[in-house]
Design a protein around this motif. Structure first.
Motif, PDB file in Angstrom:
ATOM      1  N   ALA A  15      26.987  48.425  36.619  1.00  0.00           N
ATOM      2  CA  ALA A  15      27.876  47.282  36.836  1.00  0.00           C
ATOM      3  C   ALA A  15      27.814  46.313  35.658  1.00  0.00           C
ATOM      4  O   ALA A  15      28.838  45.806  35.192  1.00  0.00           O
ATOM      5  CB  ALA A  15      27.487  46.573  38.135  1.00  0.00           C
ATOM      6  N   GLN A  16      26.609  46.067  35.167  1.00  0.00           N
ATOM      7  CA  GLN A  16      26.449  45.194  33.997  1.00  0.00           C
ATOM      8  C   GLN A  16      27.150  45.789  32.784  1.00  0.00           C
ATOM      9  O   GLN A  16      27.786  45.072  31.997  1.00  0.00           O
ATOM     10  CB  GLN A  16      24.967  44.977  33.716  1.00  0.00           C
ATOM     11  CG  GLN A  16      24.259  44.149  34.772  1.00  0.00           C
ATOM     12  CD  GLN A  16      22.747  44.200  34.648  1.00  0.00           C
ATOM     13  OE1 GLN A  16      22.188  45.225  34.257  1.00  0.00           O
ATOM     14  NE2 GLN A  16      22.077  43.108  34.978  1.00  0.00           N
ATOM     15  N   ASN A  17      27.030  47.101  32.604  1.00  0.00           N
ATOM     16  CA  ASN A  17      27.692  47.771  31.488  1.00  0.00           C
ATOM     17  C   ASN A  17      29.201  47.525  31.526  1.00  0.00           C
ATOM     18  O   ASN A  17      29.828  47.224  30.494  1.00  0.00           O
ATOM     19  CB  ASN A  17      27.397  49.270  31.528  1.00  0.00           C
ATOM     20  CG  ASN A  17      28.279  50.080  30.595  1.00  0.00           C
ATOM     21  OD1 ASN A  17      29.307  50.612  31.006  1.00  0.00           O
ATOM     22  ND2 ASN A  17      27.907  50.163  29.339  1.00  0.00           N
ATOM     23  N   TRP A  18      29.798  47.648  32.705  1.00  0.00           N
ATOM     24  CA  TRP A  18      31.245  47.441  32.830  1.00  0.00           C
ATOM     25  C   TRP A  18      31.620  46.010  32.461  1.00  0.00           C
ATOM     26  O   TRP A  18      32.607  45.788  31.743  1.00  0.00           O
ATOM     27  CB  TRP A  18      31.696  47.770  34.251  1.00  0.00           C
ATOM     28  CG  TRP A  18      33.184  47.697  34.421  1.00  0.00           C
ATOM     29  CD1 TRP A  18      34.108  48.662  34.114  1.00  0.00           C
ATOM     30  CD2 TRP A  18      33.932  46.574  34.927  1.00  0.00           C
ATOM     31  NE1 TRP A  18      35.374  48.211  34.397  1.00  0.00           N
ATOM     32  CE2 TRP A  18      35.302  46.945  34.895  1.00  0.00           C
ATOM     33  CE3 TRP A  18      33.581  45.313  35.402  1.00  0.00           C
ATOM     34  CZ2 TRP A  18      36.306  46.086  35.335  1.00  0.00           C
ATOM     35  CZ3 TRP A  18      34.588  44.460  35.831  1.00  0.00           C
ATOM     36  CH2 TRP A  18      35.936  44.846  35.796  1.00  0.00           C
ATOM     37  N   ALA A  60      31.081  44.920  40.491  1.00  0.00           N
ATOM     38  CA  ALA A  60      31.208  44.190  39.228  1.00  0.00           C
ATOM     39  C   ALA A  60      32.569  43.502  39.254  1.00  0.00           C
ATOM     40  O   ALA A  60      33.594  44.157  39.424  1.00  0.00           O
ATOM     41  CB  ALA A  60      31.106  45.142  38.044  1.00  0.00           C
ATOM     42  N   ILE A  61      32.565  42.187  39.113  1.00  0.00           N
ATOM     43  CA  ILE A  61      33.791  41.406  39.307  1.00  0.00           C
ATOM     44  C   ILE A  61      34.041  40.529  38.084  1.00  0.00           C
ATOM     45  O   ILE A  61      33.148  39.821  37.610  1.00  0.00           O
ATOM     46  CB  ILE A  61      33.668  40.501  40.554  1.00  0.00           C
ATOM     47  CG1 ILE A  61      33.324  41.342  41.792  1.00  0.00           C
ATOM     48  CG2 ILE A  61      34.949  39.714  40.776  1.00  0.00           C
ATOM     49  CD1 ILE A  61      32.843  40.503  42.969  1.00  0.00           C
ATOM     50  N   THR A  83      35.146  46.666  39.981  1.00  0.00           N
ATOM     51  CA  THR A  83      34.795  48.070  40.153  1.00  0.00           C
ATOM     52  C   THR A  83      33.487  48.128  40.946  1.00  0.00           C
ATOM     53  O   THR A  83      32.749  47.146  41.010  1.00  0.00           O
ATOM     54  CB  THR A  83      34.591  48.799  38.810  1.00  0.00           C
ATOM     55  OG1 THR A  83      33.511  48.169  38.093  1.00  0.00           O
ATOM     56  CG2 THR A  83      35.845  48.780  37.958  1.00  0.00           C
ATOM     57  N   TYR A  84      33.221  49.298  41.542  1.00  0.00           N
ATOM     58  CA  TYR A  84      31.980  49.490  42.301  1.00  0.00           C
ATOM     59  C   TYR A  84      31.104  50.526  41.609  1.00  0.00           C
ATOM     60  O   TYR A  84      31.612  51.511  41.055  1.00  0.00           O
ATOM     61  CB  TYR A  84      32.286  49.926  43.733  1.00  0.00           C
ATOM     62  CG  TYR A  84      32.565  48.763  44.648  1.00  0.00           C
ATOM     63  CD1 TYR A  84      31.602  48.296  45.535  1.00  0.00           C
ATOM     64  CD2 TYR A  84      33.796  48.107  44.612  1.00  0.00           C
ATOM     65  CE1 TYR A  84      31.849  47.210  46.368  1.00  0.00           C
ATOM     66  CE2 TYR A  84      34.061  47.029  45.434  1.00  0.00           C
ATOM     67  CZ  TYR A  84      33.083  46.589  46.315  1.00  0.00           C
ATOM     68  OH  TYR A  84      33.330  45.503  47.131  1.00  0.00           O
ATOM     69  N   HIS A  85      29.798  50.295  41.648  1.00  0.00           N
ATOM     70  CA  HIS A  85      28.832  51.142  40.965  1.00  0.00           C
ATOM     71  C   HIS A  85      27.625  51.375  41.872  1.00  0.00           C
ATOM     72  O   HIS A  85      27.332  50.579  42.763  1.00  0.00           O
ATOM     73  CB  HIS A  85      28.377  50.485  39.659  1.00  0.00           C
ATOM     74  CG  HIS A  85      29.511  50.110  38.766  1.00  0.00           C
ATOM     75  ND1 HIS A  85      29.967  50.925  37.750  1.00  0.00           N
ATOM     76  CD2 HIS A  85      30.317  49.000  38.747  1.00  0.00           C
ATOM     77  CE1 HIS A  85      30.995  50.339  37.145  1.00  0.00           C
ATOM     78  NE2 HIS A  85      31.217  49.174  37.729  1.00  0.00           N
ATOM     79  N   ALA A 117      42.411  40.667  46.372  1.00  0.00           N
ATOM     80  CA  ALA A 117      41.013  40.775  45.962  1.00  0.00           C
ATOM     81  C   ALA A 117      40.232  39.533  46.358  1.00  0.00           C
ATOM     82  O   ALA A 117      39.102  39.611  46.850  1.00  0.00           O
ATOM     83  CB  ALA A 117      40.922  40.989  44.457  1.00  0.00           C
ATOM     84  N   GLU A 118      40.832  38.350  46.157  1.00  0.00           N
ATOM     85  CA  GLU A 118      40.150  37.117  46.530  1.00  0.00           C
ATOM     86  C   GLU A 118      39.855  37.096  48.024  1.00  0.00           C
ATOM     87  O   GLU A 118      38.736  36.772  48.454  1.00  0.00           O
ATOM     88  CB  GLU A 118      41.002  35.908  46.154  1.00  0.00           C
ATOM     89  CG  GLU A 118      40.320  34.588  46.509  1.00  0.00           C
ATOM     90  CD  GLU A 118      41.265  33.403  46.427  1.00  0.00           C
ATOM     91  OE1 GLU A 118      40.756  32.268  46.333  1.00  0.00           O
ATOM     92  OE2 GLU A 118      42.487  33.603  46.488  1.00  0.00           O
ATOM     93  N   GLN A 119      40.830  37.464  48.834  1.00  0.00           N
ATOM     94  CA  GLN A 119      40.635  37.466  50.281  1.00  0.00           C
ATOM     95  C   GLN A 119      39.577  38.485  50.691  1.00  0.00           C
ATOM     96  O   GLN A 119      38.742  38.204  51.563  1.00  0.00           O
ATOM     97  CB  GLN A 119      41.963  37.757  50.978  1.00  0.00           C
ATOM     98  CG  GLN A 119      42.999  36.667  50.808  1.00  0.00           C
ATOM     99  CD  GLN A 119      44.362  37.069  51.343  1.00  0.00           C
ATOM    100  OE1 GLN A 119      44.574  38.220  51.735  1.00  0.00           O
ATOM    101  NE2 GLN A 119      45.288  36.131  51.358  1.00  0.00           N
ATOM    102  N   ARG A 120      39.605  39.651  50.060  1.00  0.00           N
ATOM    103  CA  ARG A 120      38.652  40.703  50.413  1.00  0.00           C
ATOM    104  C   ARG A 120      37.227  40.279  50.080  1.00  0.00           C
ATOM    105  O   ARG A 120      36.310  40.470  50.884  1.00  0.00           O
ATOM    106  CB  ARG A 120      39.003  41.999  49.669  1.00  0.00           C
ATOM    107  CG  ARG A 120      38.039  43.150  49.928  1.00  0.00           C
ATOM    108  CD  ARG A 120      38.647  44.460  49.461  1.00  0.00           C
ATOM    109  NE  ARG A 120      38.885  44.483  48.038  1.00  0.00           N
ATOM    110  CZ  ARG A 120      38.025  44.945  47.139  1.00  0.00           C
ATOM    111  NH1 ARG A 120      36.852  45.414  47.532  1.00  0.00           N
ATOM    112  NH2 ARG A 120      38.319  44.942  45.858  1.00  0.00           N
ATOM    113  N   PHE A 121      37.028  39.698  48.903  1.00  0.00           N
ATOM    114  CA  PHE A 121      35.674  39.325  48.513  1.00  0.00           C
ATOM    115  C   PHE A 121      35.170  38.120  49.303  1.00  0.00           C
ATOM    116  O   PHE A 121      33.992  38.040  49.643  1.00  0.00           O
ATOM    117  CB  PHE A 121      35.604  39.059  47.012  1.00  0.00           C
ATOM    118  CG  PHE A 121      35.629  40.307  46.183  1.00  0.00           C
ATOM    119  CD1 PHE A 121      34.726  41.332  46.400  1.00  0.00           C
ATOM    120  CD2 PHE A 121      36.584  40.481  45.175  1.00  0.00           C
ATOM    121  CE1 PHE A 121      34.748  42.493  45.644  1.00  0.00           C
ATOM    122  CE2 PHE A 121      36.610  41.638  44.408  1.00  0.00           C
ATOM    123  CZ  PHE A 121      35.694  42.644  44.646  1.00  0.00           C
TER     124      PHE A 121
END
Length: 255
Positions: free
Chosen positions: A92-95, A67-68, A84-86, A22-26
């Motif tokens: 995203a804020q809700n998550w 949302a990270i 997650t993606y929204h 995840a770190e590499q992807r972002f």
């Protein structure tokens, strides 16, 4: 708030393979920060809402708002990623709020981005942010071009009537604003038919009609109370208000 992405992971190592990936992807992606919060004073968590520009080159219609959540183990100097993606920022804020982020710390979006066009948009976004697990997301779609819009198809666990809800966000690039509207449907098939057809207005939720009727009733009662509060004794024989009545402020109109 800077648009630059900084997860503050210096001297920390990924706790597992998924977090490393995840770190590499972002880091290699095209992320623009929209809102963020880093816990203080110990810095154990970071919460970020970001637009992922790389998604625009992928499958058409895919959600672009990430949302990270980053959690740091300060005793081991390790971190874990969850994301997650929204389709929209408010979901995203809700998550993130459900993941423990203080609502007031993630609600504000940077000044460089589109602004809500009206009060109804602000109200609906707040409703989504604070909804907890109320909305089950069934589907969503994002369009960058014409029309510039996103929609999120949900099931509302609080709705006694028309439990399928569509949240439609439409952007206006020229005005640099957007609107959010909520539509209500009896079932998923009806909602999808509307999304494909668009030949009729987005049907309002039943509770909107109830709120509108209540506002009209309160306004009527306010006007009635204001008129009747002028004492008859305040009028002289010719129907001219007395000095005291003439100086009395007019009743306020209900907003």
């Amino acid at each position: 708030m800077s648009n630059a992405l900084d997860f503050r992971l210096d001297e920390f190592e990924p706790a597992d393979v998924d977090s490393e990936y995840a770190e590499q992807r972002f880091w290699s992606g095209d992320l623009t920060v929209l809102a963020e919060h880093h816990t203080t004073p110990n810095g154990s968590h970071s919460y970020v809402v970001a637009h992922d520009g790389s998604v625009t080159w992928g499958v058409p219609g895919e959600p672009q708002v990430a949302a990270i959540k980053v959690a740091r183990d300060l005793s081991l100097n390790t971190f874990t990623f969850e994301s997650t993606y929204h389709a929209t920022v408010s979901f995203a804020q809700n998550w993130l709020i459900e993941q423990g982020c203080p609502p007031e710390r993630i609600n504000r979006v940077g000044e460089d981005f589109m602004k809500p066009a009206d009060d109804l948009t602000v109200r609906i976004e707040q409703q989504i942010r604070e909804s907890g697990a109320r909305y089950e997301v069934l589907d969503n779609q994002t369009s960058d071009f014409d029309p510039c819009e996103t929609w999120t198809l949900t099931r509302d666990s609080n709705a006694a009537q028309s439990p399928i809800r569509v949240f439609l966000e439409e952007g206006d690039y020229d005005a640099h604003t957007y609107t959010m509207r909520e539509g209500a449907f009896a079932d998923e098939d009806a909602a999808r038919h509307w999304l494909d057809d668009r030949s009729s207005p987005l049907p309002q939720p039943p509770e909107y009609r109830g709120e509108a009727a209540a506002l009209r009733t309160r306004a009527a009662l306010t006007r009635s109370a204001g008129a009747s509060s002028i004492p008859k004794a305040g009028l002289n024989a010719r129907g001219t208000p007395s000095a005291g009545t003439a100086q009395r402020p007019s009743p306020r109109r209900s907003m």
